[in-house]
Design an enzyme around this catalytic site. Structure first.
Site, mmCIF file in Angstrom:
data_model
loop_
_atom_site.group_PDB
_atom_site.id
_atom_site.type_symbol
_atom_site.label_atom_id
_atom_site.label_comp_id
_atom_site.label_asym_id
_atom_site.label_seq_id
_atom_site.Cartn_x
_atom_site.Cartn_y
_atom_site.Cartn_z
ATOM 1 N N LEU A 114 0.854 -1.177 0.000
ATOM 2 C CA LEU A 114 0.000 0.000 0.000
ATOM 3 C C LEU A 114 0.896 1.235 0.000
ATOM 4 O O LEU A 114 1.916 1.268 0.701
ATOM 5 C CB LEU A 114 -0.904 0.042 1.239
ATOM 6 C CG LEU A 114 -2.094 -0.919 1.306
ATOM 7 C CD1 LEU A 114 -2.832 -0.739 2.636
ATOM 8 C CD2 LEU A 114 -3.044 -0.701 0.137
ATOM 9 N N ASP A 115 0.511 2.264 -0.761
ATOM 10 C CA ASP A 115 1.253 3.518 -0.745
ATOM 11 C C ASP A 115 1.190 4.147 0.649
ATOM 12 O O ASP A 115 0.243 3.924 1.405
ATOM 13 C CB ASP A 115 0.661 4.504 -1.756
ATOM 14 C CG ASP A 115 0.800 4.012 -3.193
ATOM 15 O OD1 ASP A 115 1.693 3.175 -3.451
ATOM 16 O OD2 ASP A 115 0.013 4.464 -4.045
ATOM 17 N N GLN A 116 2.176 4.960 0.966
ATOM 18 C CA GLN A 116 2.267 5.574 2.293
ATOM 19 C C GLN A 116 1.003 6.329 2.701
ATOM 20 O O GLN A 116 0.554 6.211 3.845
ATOM 21 C CB GLN A 116 3.487 6.496 2.380
ATOM 22 C CG GLN A 116 3.712 7.075 3.768
ATOM 23 C CD GLN A 116 5.072 7.741 3.910
ATOM 24 O OE1 GLN A 116 5.981 7.498 3.111
ATOM 25 N NE2 GLN A 116 5.223 8.573 4.918
#
Length: 229
Positions: A68-70
């Protein structure tokens, strides 16, 4: 709400760790001085090992199965051994691991029922962005997702998304290209400031050892989602 605590673990056994990642926490390779989720779990497992077997240095390494992206929150699964990691990886590749997202878009999407986006994306490593390009463009990869409108509210739309592929920033890029950038996503043209309105709220997978089908769901923490409840 970035960070990690014991209450964020949704399930743990000898093979897997399922956790709720908060928005703002990097999964891997955080900047200097910042804790990422992978190292937070490594610290957690090290403490657990020392408590169970004092004097031993052995620590299980968490293997990341999905990313998952930050700025994105949601459910993530880690494997605690290589065998589990391999089996979870195969589920990702063959599509038997199901990921479902909730997102709030800018604009009012009128189409009802299940809709599909099919585009070709190219990633720009220098700017850490992706863009939609014509088929046949060098480096382009096909990106497919399905979505359904859950509710509209003034100039916003809550959508439920099923990924058919897992491209870099795929959901953010495809909705922006269609004219409906995700709320808070300034990188892809959102006018509304704030946290990125994207949550990987549901994950289904087969347990790598038992084969039992497992299902996990979290409620989005972002304030923008609360207005649709």
């Amino acid at each position: 709400m970035a960070g990690f605590c014991r209450e964020d673990i949704l399930m743990e056994d000898n093979d897997i760790l399922v956790v709720h990642k908060h928005a703002g926490m990097a999964v891997q390779n955080a900047r200097m001085g910042q804790m990422d989720l992978e190292h937070a779990l490594l610290n957690y497992l090290a403490k657990q090992t020392r408590a169970e077997t004092p004097g031993q240095a052995r620590t299980q390494i968490p293997y990341l199965a999905v990313r998952l992206d930050q700025p994105v929150e949601g459910v993530l699964v880690f494997a605690k051994n290589k065998d589990a990691a391999g089996k979870l990886g195969r589920q990702v590749k063959d599509g038997t691991m199901k990921k479902e997202y909730l997102a709030v878009c800018e604009g009012k999407i009128e189409k009802q029922g299940v809709q599909k986006f099919e585009d070709f994306l190219v990633k720009d490593g220098r700017s850490n962005t992706s863009r939609v390009v014509q088929p046949g463009t060098a480096g382009a990869k096909k990106a497919v997702l399905e979505y359904e409108v859950i509710r509209t509210q003034e100039n916003r739309t809550l959508v439920q998304i099923h990924l058919g592929t897992g491209r870099h920033h795929q959901i953010r890029v495809q909705f922006s290209h269609a004219g409906y950038p995700l709320a808070g996503d300034a990188k892809y043209g959102a006018k509304e400031k704030g946290s990125l309105a994207l949550c990987a709220h549901h994950l289904e997978l087969k347990h790598p050892r038992t084969g039992k089908r497992l299902s996990f769901t979290v409620k989005p923490e972002g304030e923008i989602f609360h207005s649709f409840v």
